[in-house]
Design an enzyme around this catalytic site. Structure first.
Site, PDB file in Angstrom:
ATOM      1  N   ARG A 149       0.821  -1.217   0.000  1.00 33.55           N
ATOM      2  CA  ARG A 149       0.000   0.000   0.000  1.00 33.55           C
ATOM      3  C   ARG A 149       0.858   1.272   0.000  1.00 33.55           C
ATOM      4  NH1 ARG A 149      -3.010  -3.804  -0.379  1.00 33.55           N
ATOM      5  NH2 ARG A 149      -5.041  -4.077   0.615  1.00 33.55           N
ATOM      6  N   CYS A 196     -10.407  -0.169   3.797  1.00 34.39           N
ATOM      7  CA  CYS A 196      -9.821  -0.399   5.120  1.00 34.39           C
ATOM      8  C   CYS A 196      -9.197   0.891   5.629  1.00 34.39           C
ATOM      9  CB  CYS A 196      -8.766  -1.500   5.047  1.00 34.39           C
ATOM     10  SG  CYS A 196      -9.503  -3.138   4.865  1.00 34.39           S
TER      11      CYS A 196
HETATM   12  P1  FAD Z   1      -7.809   8.776  -4.114  1.00 32.45           P
HETATM   13  O1  FAD Z   1      -8.431   8.198  -2.905  1.00 32.45           O
HETATM   14  O2  FAD Z   1      -8.548   9.824  -4.845  1.00 32.45           O
HETATM   15  O3  FAD Z   1      -6.357   9.318  -3.741  1.00 32.45           O
HETATM   16  C1  FAD Z   1      -5.463   8.521  -2.992  1.00 32.45           C
HETATM   17  C2  FAD Z   1      -4.043   9.066  -3.170  1.00 32.45           C
HETATM   18  O4  FAD Z   1      -3.641   8.891  -4.534  1.00 32.45           O
HETATM   19  C3  FAD Z   1      -3.920  10.569  -2.915  1.00 32.45           C
HETATM   20  O5  FAD Z   1      -2.626  10.794  -2.404  1.00 32.45           O
HETATM   21  C4  FAD Z   1      -4.029  11.169  -4.279  1.00 32.45           C
HETATM   22  O6  FAD Z   1      -3.404  12.448  -4.355  1.00 32.45           O
HETATM   23  C5  FAD Z   1      -3.263  10.155  -5.082  1.00 32.45           C
HETATM   24  N1  FAD Z   1      -3.603  10.141  -6.498  1.00 32.45           N
HETATM   25  C6  FAD Z   1      -4.806   9.919  -7.087  1.00 32.45           C
HETATM   26  N2  FAD Z   1      -4.697   9.971  -8.420  1.00 32.45           N
HETATM   27  C7  FAD Z   1      -3.403  10.252  -8.684  1.00 32.45           C
HETATM   28  C8  FAD Z   1      -2.651  10.455  -9.872  1.00 32.45           C
HETATM   29  N3  FAD Z   1      -3.200  10.381 -11.082  1.00 32.45           N
HETATM   30  N4  FAD Z   1      -1.334  10.719  -9.751  1.00 32.45           N
HETATM   31  C9  FAD Z   1      -0.735  10.803  -8.555  1.00 32.45           C
HETATM   32  N5  FAD Z   1      -1.393  10.623  -7.393  1.00 32.45           N
HETATM   33  C10 FAD Z   1      -2.702  10.353  -7.468  1.00 32.45           C
HETATM   34  N6  FAD Z   1      -7.561  -0.567  -1.491  1.00 32.45           N
HETATM   35  C11 FAD Z   1      -6.789  -1.663  -1.664  1.00 32.45           C
HETATM   36  O7  FAD Z   1      -5.565  -1.519  -1.786  1.00 32.45           O
HETATM   37  N7  FAD Z   1      -7.335  -2.906  -1.704  1.00 32.45           N
HETATM   38  C12 FAD Z   1      -8.656  -3.125  -1.598  1.00 32.45           C
HETATM   39  O8  FAD Z   1      -9.087  -4.265  -1.641  1.00 32.45           O
HETATM   40  C13 FAD Z   1      -9.515  -1.979  -1.441  1.00 32.45           C
HETATM   41  N8  FAD Z   1     -10.841  -2.128  -1.322  1.00 32.45           N
HETATM   42  C14 FAD Z   1     -11.633  -1.029  -1.193  1.00 32.45           C
HETATM   43  C15 FAD Z   1     -13.017  -1.200  -1.109  1.00 32.45           C
HETATM   44  C16 FAD Z   1     -13.846  -0.096  -0.974  1.00 32.45           C
HETATM   45  C17 FAD Z   1     -15.348  -0.305  -0.887  1.00 32.45           C
HETATM   46  C18 FAD Z   1     -13.305   1.214  -0.933  1.00 32.45           C
HETATM   47  C19 FAD Z   1     -14.200   2.417  -0.809  1.00 32.45           C
HETATM   48  C20 FAD Z   1     -11.937   1.384  -1.000  1.00 32.45           C
HETATM   49  C21 FAD Z   1     -11.083   0.265  -1.122  1.00 32.45           C
HETATM   50  N9  FAD Z   1      -9.697   0.406  -1.191  1.00 32.45           N
HETATM   51  C22 FAD Z   1      -8.910  -0.698  -1.386  1.00 32.45           C
HETATM   52  C23 FAD Z   1      -9.050   1.735  -1.018  1.00 32.45           C
HETATM   53  C24 FAD Z   1      -8.864   2.540  -2.327  1.00 32.45           C
HETATM   54  O9  FAD Z   1      -9.751   2.093  -3.349  1.00 32.45           O
HETATM   55  C25 FAD Z   1      -7.429   2.464  -2.829  1.00 32.45           C
HETATM   56  O10 FAD Z   1      -6.516   2.999  -1.906  1.00 32.45           O
HETATM   57  C26 FAD Z   1      -7.233   3.185  -4.169  1.00 32.45           C
HETATM   58  O11 FAD Z   1      -5.935   2.973  -4.646  1.00 32.45           O
HETATM   59  C27 FAD Z   1      -7.467   4.701  -4.099  1.00 32.45           C
HETATM   60  O12 FAD Z   1      -7.543   5.185  -5.427  1.00 32.45           O
HETATM   61  P2  FAD Z   1      -8.322   6.510  -5.816  1.00 32.45           P
HETATM   62  O13 FAD Z   1      -8.224   6.671  -7.281  1.00 32.45           O
HETATM   63  O14 FAD Z   1      -9.683   6.504  -5.239  1.00 32.45           O
HETATM   64  O15 FAD Z   1      -7.417   7.592  -5.114  1.00 32.45           O
HETATM   65  N1  EPU Z   2     -11.678 -10.917  10.284  1.00 36.85           N
HETATM   66  C1  EPU Z   2     -12.373 -10.985  11.446  1.00 36.85           C
HETATM   67  N2  EPU Z   2     -13.196  -9.937  11.787  1.00 36.85           N
HETATM   68  C2  EPU Z   2     -13.338  -8.849  11.002  1.00 36.85           C
HETATM   69  C3  EPU Z   2     -12.604  -8.760   9.811  1.00 36.85           C
HETATM   70  C4  EPU Z   2     -11.772  -9.824   9.460  1.00 36.85           C
HETATM   71  O1  EPU Z   2     -12.272 -11.954  12.190  1.00 36.85           O
HETATM   72  O2  EPU Z   2     -14.090  -7.952  11.374  1.00 36.85           O
HETATM   73  C5  EPU Z   2     -10.826 -12.049   9.896  1.00 36.85           C
HETATM   74  C6  EPU Z   2     -11.361 -12.765   8.655  1.00 36.85           C
HETATM   75  O3  EPU Z   2     -12.335 -13.718   8.992  1.00 36.85           O
HETATM   76  C7  EPU Z   2     -10.102 -13.369   8.055  1.00 36.85           C
HETATM   77  C8  EPU Z   2      -8.993 -12.385   8.451  1.00 36.85           C
HETATM   78  O4  EPU Z   2      -9.530 -11.610   9.540  1.00 36.85           O
HETATM   79  O5  EPU Z   2      -9.826 -14.605   8.654  1.00 36.85           O
HETATM   80  C9  EPU Z   2      -8.593 -11.477   7.290  1.00 36.85           C
HETATM   81  O6  EPU Z   2      -9.734 -10.741   6.832  1.00 36.85           O
HETATM   82  P1  EPU Z   2      -9.944 -10.362   5.291  1.00 36.85           P
HETATM   83  O7  EPU Z   2      -9.819 -11.610   4.463  1.00 36.85           O
HETATM   84  O8  EPU Z   2     -11.174  -9.566   5.198  1.00 36.85           O
HETATM   85  O9  EPU Z   2      -8.680  -9.524   4.920  1.00 36.85           O
HETATM   86  P2  EPU Z   2      -8.111  -8.211   5.572  1.00 36.85           P
HETATM   87  O10 EPU Z   2      -6.701  -8.492   5.926  1.00 36.85           O
HETATM   88  O11 EPU Z   2      -8.982  -7.658   6.623  1.00 36.85           O
HETATM   89  C10 EPU Z   2      -7.186  -7.297   3.316  1.00 36.85           C
HETATM   90  C11 EPU Z   2      -7.027  -5.910   2.764  1.00 36.85           C
HETATM   91  C12 EPU Z   2      -8.255  -5.508   1.964  1.00 36.85           C
HETATM   92  C13 EPU Z   2      -8.514  -6.527   0.863  1.00 36.85           C
HETATM   93  C14 EPU Z   2      -8.696  -7.903   1.506  1.00 36.85           C
HETATM   94  C15 EPU Z   2      -8.900  -8.996   0.469  1.00 36.85           C
HETATM   95  C16 EPU Z   2      -5.641  -4.507   4.180  1.00 36.85           C
HETATM   96  C17 EPU Z   2      -5.620  -3.471   5.242  1.00 36.85           C
HETATM   97  N3  EPU Z   2      -6.839  -4.953   3.827  1.00 36.85           N
HETATM   98  O12 EPU Z   2      -8.192  -7.223   4.305  1.00 36.85           O
HETATM   99  O13 EPU Z   2      -7.953  -4.255   1.361  1.00 36.85           O
HETATM  100  O14 EPU Z   2      -9.679  -6.187   0.132  1.00 36.85           O
HETATM  101  O15 EPU Z   2      -7.518  -8.217   2.276  1.00 36.85           O
HETATM  102  O16 EPU Z   2      -7.678  -9.393  -0.048  1.00 36.85           O
HETATM  103  O17 EPU Z   2      -4.596  -4.870   3.660  1.00 36.85           O
HETATM  104  C18 EPU Z   2      -8.042  -1.876   1.660  1.00 36.85           C
HETATM  105  O18 EPU Z   2      -6.808  -1.907   1.660  1.00 36.85           O
HETATM  106  O19 EPU Z   2      -8.700  -0.810   1.732  1.00 36.85           O
HETATM  107  C19 EPU Z   2      -8.773  -3.150   1.578  1.00 36.85           C
HETATM  108  C20 EPU Z   2     -10.099  -3.233   1.653  1.00 36.85           C
END
Ligand code: FAD
Ligand code: EPU
Length: 265
Positions: A149, A196
């Site tokens: 990240r 997250c």
């Molecule tokens: P923004 O939130 O708009 O910006 C984030 C940062 O990126 C800021 O510093 C911004 O200035 C910079 N930025 C944006 N565009 C550019 C550009 N073109 N050039 C340079 N910098 C830029 N993240 C995960 O890693 N894994 C997940 O599984 C995941 N699941 C998600 C689920 C949900 C429902 C939500 C709401 C979010 C989730 N996220 C997840 C978090 C998020 O989607 C990521 O961090 C994503 O990379 C943010 O991208 P964004 O375009 O929305 O950036």
């Molecule tokens: N768990 C719990 N309770 C909870 C949440 C999770 O017990 O409330 C347990 C789950 O049952 C599982 C373990 O914790 O055994 C891991 O949970 P999960 O599989 O949901 O993965 P996570 O580590 O919580 C990460 C990323 C997510 C990504 C998922 C799927 C981070 C901080 N989070 O979640 O990324 O979508 O894996 O790969 O790295 C994000 O970065 O914004 C994000 C959503």
């Protein structure tokens, strides 16, 4: 180019954030002009906690020529990742399946090195075009300091386009992988959030730690620790940044977790 006063809560998935001047840039010329004064770059606003007071700098959003793509050529940083994931599958191209369900723009996904345990953005990159100091520069992924990240982009760098590393694979194989990623996301809430809130400490899940502390359902105003997943803070409707900050503070009083979100300003 469009320049308008907006409320950033309308441009973030958490639905929180005050006023700013939004510069929607569509051409290289627009970008040159927009970057003449201090700025921030907005992607899809899915990893941001924006303060209720808003931000003083210009907020740049990529559109027009920065939002077009060719999966075998250059892909604009303003393109939505979910669209690319589906389109790659349709074309029988593998490499983005692990990013299914991440509501980012390509540029934001590069900056955050967005990912899941099935793969991250850095793995899918061949080259990245970044605008800084008034010029476009091309970088190889290994030059951008990608980690969990995180990335190290040049100061003020705006990702403008990327080339992806995709391989032709049978459609069933790609679909199977996407179904696996989708299944792993089933426990995540559908309400407004910014994904997250905290990074996972090495070897642990922040969500599980928050859950085990009994913090699910903890609420300040309309900001609440999701009942479905402990690492998601959801906006029940009218949450303010102040509510969210207070909730983050209460969680961090119990657990030493590092914020994953970016806080503006
Ligand atoms: P923004 O939130 O708009 O910006 C984030 C940062 O990126 C800021 O510093 C911004 O200035 C910079 N930025 C944006 N565009 C550019 C550009 N073109 N050039 C340079 N910098 C830029 N993240 C995960 O890693 N894994 C997940 O599984 C995941 N699941 C998600 C689920 C949900 C429902 C939500 C709401 C979010 C989730 N996220 C997840 C978090 C998020 O989607 C990521 O961090 C994503 O990379 C943010 O991208 P964004 O375009 O929305 O950036
Ligand atoms: N768990 C719990 N309770 C909870 C949440 C999770 O017990 O409330 C347990 C789950 O049952 C599982 C373990 O914790 O055994 C891991 O949970 P999960 O599989 O949901 O993965 P996570 O580590 O919580 C990460 C990323 C997510 C990504 C998922 C799927 C981070 C901080 N989070 O979640 O990324 O979508 O894996 O790969 O790295 C994000 O970065 O914004 C994000 C959503």
């Amino acid at each position: 180019m469009r320049i308008e006063r907006v409320l950033l809560k309308d441009y973030t998935t958490l639905g929180v954030g005050g006023p700013a001047e939004l510069w929607t840039v569509e051409t290289q010329e627009d970008l040159l002009k927009a970057t003449e004064a201090p700025y921030r770059v907005l992607g899809n606003g899915s990893n941001l906690l924006v303060m209720d007071e808003g931000v003083p700098e210009r907020v740049i959003r990529l559109a027009g020529e920065f939002a077009t793509y060719d999966l075998r050529g250059w892909v604009g940083a303003g393109v939505l990742l979910p669209l690319l994931v589906q389109e790659a599958a349709r074309q029988g191209l593998s490499g983005l399946e692990g990013l299914l369900g991440i509501p980012a723009q390509v540029g934001g996904a590069v900056k955050m090195n967005a990912g899941t345990r099935f793969g991250e953005m850095a793995d899918a990159l061949e080259a990245v075009e970044i605008f800084h100091e008034g010029r476009f520069h091309i970088y190889l992924p290994q030059e951008l300091g990608f980690g969990y990240r995180q990335s190290r982009l040049p100061p003020g760098g705006i990702v403008t386009r990327v080339r992806l590393k995709l391989k032709e694979r049978p459609l069933e194989e790609i679909r199977r992988r996407m179904a696996e990623v989708d299944a792993a996301r089933k426990g995540q809430p559908k309400r407004k959030s910014a994904g997250c809130a905290f990074k996972n400490p090495p070897g642990h899940s922040a969500g599980r730690l928050i859950d085990e502390r009994g913090l699910k359902g903890l609420r300040v105003g309309d900001a609440m620790v999701s009942l479905e997943h402990g690492n998601f803070i959801v906006n029940l409707g009218q949450a303010t940044a102040k509510d969210v900050l207070e909730l983050l503070k209460r969680i961090q009083e119990e657990l030493p977790l590092e914020l994953e979100w970016e806080v503006w300003p």
